[in-house]
Design a protein around this motif. Structure first.
Motif, PDB file in Angstrom:
ATOM      1  N   ALA A 181      36.972  56.982  17.560  1.00 37.90           N
ATOM      2  CA  ALA A 181      37.493  55.543  17.179  1.00 37.90           C
ATOM      3  C   ALA A 181      38.206  56.478  15.547  1.00 37.90           C
ATOM      4  N   CYS A 182      37.071  57.250  15.309  1.00 38.58           N
ATOM      5  CA  CYS A 182      38.800  57.478  13.450  1.00 38.58           C
ATOM      6  C   CYS A 182      38.944  57.943  13.533  1.00 38.58           C
ATOM      7  N   VAL A 183      39.351  58.758  14.678  1.00 36.98           N
ATOM      8  CA  VAL A 183      40.260  59.740  14.807  1.00 36.98           C
ATOM      9  C   VAL A 183      41.476  58.700  15.097  1.00 36.98           C
ATOM     10  N   HIS A 184      40.825  58.000  16.193  1.00 35.89           N
ATOM     11  CA  HIS A 184      42.978  56.648  17.133  1.00 35.89           C
ATOM     12  C   HIS A 184      42.633  56.070  15.601  1.00 35.89           C
ATOM     13  N   GLY A 185      41.862  55.939  14.577  1.00 35.33           N
ATOM     14  CA  GLY A 185      42.196  55.014  13.346  1.00 35.33           C
ATOM     15  C   GLY A 185      42.318  55.509  11.998  1.00 35.33           C
ATOM     16  N   GLY A 186      41.911  56.833  12.073  1.00 37.24           N
ATOM     17  CA  GLY A 186      42.564  57.601  10.719  1.00 37.24           C
ATOM     18  C   GLY A 186      41.500  57.470   9.847  1.00 37.24           C
ATOM     19  N   LEU A 187      40.289  57.617  10.092  1.00 40.26           N
ATOM     20  CA  LEU A 187      39.289  56.778   9.390  1.00 40.26           C
ATOM     21  C   LEU A 187      38.722  58.478   8.448  1.00 40.26           C
ATOM     22  N   VAL A 188      39.179  59.031   7.737  1.00 38.53           N
ATOM     23  CA  VAL A 188      39.002  60.762   7.384  1.00 38.53           C
ATOM     24  C   VAL A 188      37.535  60.341   6.973  1.00 38.53           C
ATOM     25  N   THR A 189      37.314  59.326   5.653  1.00 40.01           N
ATOM     26  CA  THR A 189      35.904  59.613   4.824  1.00 40.01           C
ATOM     27  C   THR A 189      34.940  59.370   5.858  1.00 40.01           C
ATOM     28  N   GLU A 190      35.475  57.722   6.968  1.00 34.56           N
ATOM     29  CA  GLU A 190      34.054  57.455   7.813  1.00 34.56           C
ATOM     30  C   GLU A 190      34.045  58.597   8.801  1.00 34.56           C
ATOM     31  N   GLY A 191      34.978  59.760   8.954  1.00 36.60           N
ATOM     32  CA  GLY A 191      34.747  60.249  10.270  1.00 36.60           C
ATOM     33  C   GLY A 191      33.536  61.908   9.566  1.00 36.60           C
ATOM     34  N   ARG A 192      33.497  62.235   7.594  1.00 35.51           N
ATOM     35  CA  ARG A 192      32.408  62.512   7.706  1.00 35.51           C
ATOM     36  C   ARG A 192      31.657  62.267   7.450  1.00 35.51           C
ATOM     37  N   ARG A 193      31.318  60.762   7.108  1.00 37.16           N
ATOM     38  CA  ARG A 193      30.236  60.242   7.039  1.00 37.16           C
ATOM     39  C   ARG A 193      29.357  60.517   8.968  1.00 37.16           C
ATOM     40  N   ILE A 194      29.163  60.390   9.382  1.00 36.88           N
ATOM     41  CA  ILE A 194      29.651  60.060  11.285  1.00 36.88           C
ATOM     42  C   ILE A 194      29.099  61.638  11.262  1.00 36.88           C
ATOM     43  N   PHE A 195      30.346  62.449  10.851  1.00 33.68           N
ATOM     44  CA  PHE A 195      29.697  63.716  11.270  1.00 33.68           C
ATOM     45  C   PHE A 195      28.196  64.362  10.868  1.00 33.68           C
ATOM     46  N   ALA A 196      28.147  63.913   9.536  1.00 32.04           N
ATOM     47  CA  ALA A 196      26.822  64.120   8.677  1.00 32.04           C
ATOM     48  C   ALA A 196      25.914  63.509   8.189  1.00 32.04           C
ATOM     49  N   LEU A 197      25.954  62.211   9.914  1.00 38.48           N
ATOM     50  CA  LEU A 197      24.806  61.505  10.006  1.00 38.48           C
ATOM     51  C   LEU A 197      23.827  61.827  11.784  1.00 38.48           C
ATOM     52  N   MET A 198      25.200  62.351  12.144  1.00 37.28           N
ATOM     53  CA  MET A 198      24.431  62.280  13.768  1.00 37.28           C
ATOM     54  C   MET A 198      23.315  64.259  12.947  1.00 37.28           C
ATOM     55  N   CYS A 199      23.698  64.475  12.905  1.00 39.77           N
ATOM     56  CA  CYS A 199      22.817  66.127  12.011  1.00 39.77           C
ATOM     57  C   CYS A 199      21.364  64.985  11.225  1.00 39.77           C
ATOM     58  N   THR A 200      22.157  64.738  10.323  1.00 38.94           N
ATOM     59  CA  THR A 200      21.021  64.428   9.012  1.00 38.94           C
ATOM     60  C   THR A 200      19.671  63.023   9.974  1.00 38.94           C
ATOM     61  N   SER A 201      20.521  61.880  10.655  1.00 40.32           N
ATOM     62  CA  SER A 201      20.179  60.980  10.595  1.00 40.32           C
ATOM     63  C   SER A 201      19.187  61.163  12.655  1.00 40.32           C
ATOM     64  N   PHE A 202      19.861  61.722  13.319  1.00 39.02           N
ATOM     65  CA  PHE A 202      19.364  62.122  14.991  1.00 39.02           C
ATOM     66  C   PHE A 202      18.869  63.188  14.891  1.00 39.02           C
ATOM     67  N   GLY A 203      18.647  64.347  13.933  1.00 46.43           N
ATOM     68  CA  GLY A 203      18.437  65.305  14.793  1.00 46.43           C
ATOM     69  C   GLY A 203      18.948  66.853  15.413  1.00 46.43           C
ATOM     70  N   LEU A 204      20.625  65.513  15.352  1.00 50.40           N
ATOM     71  CA  LEU A 204      21.640  66.811  16.780  1.00 50.40           C
ATOM     72  C   LEU A 204      22.430  67.799  16.506  1.00 50.40           C
ATOM     73  N   VAL A 205      22.536  68.156  17.149  1.00 44.19           N
ATOM     74  CA  VAL A 205      23.666  69.767  16.943  1.00 44.19           C
ATOM     75  C   VAL A 205      24.803  69.370  17.365  1.00 44.19           C
ATOM     76  N   PRO A 206      25.679  69.329  15.905  1.00 45.32           N
ATOM     77  CA  PRO A 206      27.027  68.804  16.743  1.00 45.32           C
ATOM     78  C   PRO A 206      27.978  70.316  17.637  1.00 45.32           C
ATOM     79  N   LYS A 207      28.266  70.202  18.578  1.00 44.70           N
ATOM     80  CA  LYS A 207      28.750  70.690  19.612  1.00 44.70           C
ATOM     81  C   LYS A 207      30.327  70.713  19.583  1.00 44.70           C
TER      82      LYS A 207
END
Length: 568
Positions: A387-413
Motif C-alpha cells: 500500500a505504501c508502494v502504490h501510494g508513494g508513502l515513503v515515510t510511512e513505509g519506513r515506519r511500518i518496516f520498523a514496526l514489524m520488527c520492534t512491535s511484532f517480533g517479525l524478521v523481515p523476509k
C-alpha cells in the motif's frame, strides 16, 4: 420417560447412541441413579463419534473417574479421540500415564488411538515411539502411523513406513493406499504414485470415491492432469468429493478454463457444489478474471449459507479484487461474521493493489485496534508495505518496516525488503534502494530488480543501473525486457556503444520480445488479446468500448503506437 421404568437402561442407552439420538441418551443417562462404567463408556463413545462434542466427552471421562469408576480399554480410545480433536495434549499425556498404570498399554485399540492423538497434536516422535513399542502390530497399527505422518505433512516418513510395511509382509488396504497417495502428492513423487495405481488395479481394489479421489488428487498435485482425468473418466460413480478433486487439480495447475468447463458438467450431472467446489471455482475465476461466473458462485454461496464460511468469504474477497470489483470485495468482507488473518490480509492487499493506499492502511490500523485474536503476520506486512508502494508513502513505509520488527517480533523476509526497494525506486531514492538489496537475507528476485532497473532508466542513473543489470542478466538471461531497458538506459546517458552492445547480445542469444496479453469480459464471454494480433470478429467494436470507457475515466487514448515502436 424415566430410566427407572426401564428394566435395562444400559441396553436402551446403547441403542439410542447407535441411532445417533445422543441428546435423548443424555436424558436417559441423567435418570440412572448409579451409572456404571458401561453407561459412561456408551456416552463417551456417542459424544465423540456421533455428536462430536469433544469437550462434553472429556467431562464425562472425568466425571466417571470422580465416581470411583476405572476407565478401561473401551474408554480410552474415545477419550484420546476427544483430546486429539481438541489438541488437548496435556490431558492426553495424563491419560496415557493412566493407561500404563492400568496395564492397558498392550491393548491394540488404545495404542492406535494414542498414535492418532499424538500425531494430531504434532507430537510425531511420541506417536512413532508408541508405534515402535507395539509388540504385535496389525494392519491398523501401520495405517494409523502412516496416516498420522501423511496428515501432518511428514510425507517422506509416511512413504518410508509404507515401504517398510511391505517388507514386513503386510498387504496394504484402501486406507493405506489413500494415506500413501496423499504423501506422494505432497512430495510430488509421480513414480510411486503410478506404482500404487497399478497395485490398486492389479489387486482388484474397487475404484470408489475414496481411492479414486486420492489418485486424482495425487496426480493433480504432481501436475499430471492427463492421468488425473483418465482416472476420473474411469470412475463409474462420482460423488462431490471426486468432482472436487478433479476441479481443484485443474485450478491448482492454472487450468482455469478446464475447471470451469468441468464445473458446468458437474452441475448438469445434478451434483450440488459444496465448500471445496466453490473454493476451486473462485480460484479459477480469479485467475482469468471471470467476474460473471464469480458472481454466480457468490449468489449460490449466499443461498446455501456457505458465504458465512470464513474460507469461502475470503476466496470471494480475493476473486472480486482480482476481477477489479473492489466494492463487492469490501461488501463481502464487512458482511463476514467471522474473519481470520487470511481474511484481513486479503482485504488489506486488495485495497493496496488497487491503489487505495490510505484505505488499506486504515484497515490495518482497524485490525490492530478492534481484533484481539487476530495478529498481523508476514503476509499482512507485505500487503501494508505494498500500500505504501502504490501510494508513494515513503515515510510511512519506513515506519511500518520498523514496526514489524520492534512491535511484532517479525524478521523481515525477502518480500518485505522487495517492497521497500520498490518504494524507494518509485520515489527516486535509488541508492537507498540498492542499500536494501545489499541487506536482503536472500537473492533479490527479477521483479524487484526489474522495478529498480526501470527506475534507473527513468532517472538516468547508469551507476546503479549497471549493478542491477548485472544481477538481472544472471537471473533472467532470456527476458527480453531486461535487454531493452538496459539499452535505453545506456542510450539516455549517451553510452551508444553499450546501448548497441545490449541489442547485439539480445540478438546473439536468440531472444525475442514476448507479446503482451490482456483479457476483456463482455457479458458472459471472456476475450483474449495479444499485442500484434490481427483484427478478428468484433475487435473494432471492443476497442471502441475500451476507448469510450477510457475517455469517461479522463484518459486520452493514443491513436497509434508509433512512438513506442520507434523507441523499441
Amino acid at each position: 420417560m424415566l430410566a427407572g421404568a426401564v428394566d435395562k437402561p444400559n441396553f436402551l442407552l446403547a441403542k439410542l447412541v447407535d441411532l445417533k439420538e445422543v441428546p435423548y441418551a443424555s436424558l436417559v443417562f441423567s435418570r440412572i441413579p448409579r451409572p456404571n462404567d458401561y453407561a459412561f463408556n456408551v456416552m463417551i463413545r456417542g459424544l465423540t463419534t456421533s455428536r462430536h462434542d469433544y469437550p462434553l466427552a472429556l467431562r464425562y471421562y472425568y466425571r466417571m473417574r470422580s465416581a470411583g469408576l476405572k476407565p478401561n480399554n473401551f474408554t480410552y480410545p474415545f477419550m484420546f479421540m476427544a483430546c486429539a480433536n481438541l489438541c488437548e495434549l496435556d490431558r492426553g499425556r495424563a491419560a496415557h500415564s493412566a493407561v500404563f498404570k492400568a496395564g492397558l498399554d498392550s491393548d491394540s485399540h488404545t495404542s492406535h488411538s494414542l498414535i492418532m492423538m499424538y500425531a494430531k497434536c504434532r507430537e510425531l516422535e511420541t506417536a512413532r515411539k508408541v508405534f515402535d513399542e507395539i509388540a504385535d502390530r496389525d494392519l491398523v497399527s501401520w495405517n494409523s502411523m502412516i496416516s498420522g505422518y501423511a496428515k501432518m505433512g511428514f510425507a517422506a516418513d509416511a512413504v518410508e513406513l509404507f515401504r517398510k510395511m511391505g517388507e514386513e509382509g503386510f498387504v496394504p488396504d484402501e486406507m493405506t493406499v489413500v494415506s500413501t497417495l496423499t504423501a506422494r502428492g505432497d512430495l510430488g513423487d509421480l513414480s510411486l504414485g503410478k506404482w500404487i495405481e497399478v497395485y490398486v488395479l492389479y489387486n482388484g481394489m474397487k475404484l470408489n470415491s475414496y481411492v479414486g479421489s486420492a489418485l486424482i488428487d495425487m496426480y493433480g498435485k504432481c501436475g499430471d492432469l492427463t492421468s488425473a482425468k483418465r482416472i476420473f473418466d474411469k470412475m463409474v460413480e462420482r460423488d462431490v468429493v471426486t468432482w472436487n478433486a478433479m476441479i481443484t487439480g485443474y485450478a491448482q495447475n492454472g487450468m482455469a478454463d478446464e475447471a470451469i468447463t468441468l464445473f458446468s458438467t458437474m452441475r448438469e450431472a445434478g451434483i450440488d457444489p459444496d465448500k471445496i467446489t466453490l473454493l476451486g471455482m473462485l480460484s479459477s475465476c480469479a485467475s482469468i478474471g471471470a467476474l460473471y461466473l464469480g458472481k454466480w458462485v457468490d449468489t449460490y454461496a449466499s443461498h446455501s449459507g456457505l458465504r458465512r464460511d470464513v474460507y469461502v468469504g475470503t476466496a470471494l474477497i480475493d476473486m472480486y479484487a482480482k476481477c477489479g470489483s473492489l466494492d463487492n470485495a469490501l461488501e463481502v468482507f464487512e458482511d463476514m461474521p467471522q474473519k481470520n488473518e487470511v481474511s484481513w490480509n486479503a482485504m488489506i492487499s486488495a485495497l493496496a493493489f488497487h491503489g487505495r493506499a490510505k484505505e488499506s492502511l486504515a484497515l490495518f490500523d482497524r485490525m490492530l485496534k478492534e481484533v484481539e485474536h487476530v495478529c498481523p503476520n508476514d503476509i499482512t506486512f507485505v500487503g501494508v508495505l505494498s500500500a505504501c508502494v502504490h501510494g508513494g508513502l515513503v515515510t510511512e513505509g519506513r515506519r511500518i518496516f520498523a514496526l514489524m520488527c520492534t512491535s511484532f517480533g517479525l524478521v523481515p523476509k525477502i518480500e518485505h525488503y522487495s517492497c521497500m526497494v520498490d518504494l524507494f525506486s518509485r520515489a527516486g531514492l535509488l541508492y537507498e534502494a540498492w542499500s536494501f538489496i545489499e541487506k536482503m537475507p536472500g537473492k533479490p528476485d527479477e521483479v524487484v530488480l526489474g522495478s529498480l532497473l526501470g527506475a534507473c532508466q527513468k532517472r538516468r542513473n547508469a551507476d546503479i543501473g549497471e549493478r542491477v543489470m548485472q544481477l538481472l542478466l544472471e537471473i533472467e538471461p532470456s527476458n527480453s525486457g531486461n535487454y531493452v531497458i538496459s539499452s535505453k538506459l545506456y542510450a539516455d546517458v549517451k553510452k551508444w556503444d553499450e546501448s548497441a552492445r545490449m541489442r547485439i547480445l539480445m540478438r546473439q542469444r536468440g531472444i525475442t520480445k514476448t507479446p503482451g496479453c490482456s483479457w476483456l469480459g463482455i457479458e458472459t464471454q471472456l476475450h483474449e488479446f495479444h499485442a500484434g494480433d490481427g483484427l478478428h470478429y468484433n475487435t473494432v467494436e471492443m476497442y471502441q468500448v475500451l476507448v469510450d470507457e477510457m475517455t469517461r475515466e479522463g484518459y486520452i487514448p493514443k491513436a497509434d503506437n508509433s512512438e513506442e515502436t520507434e523507441n523499441q
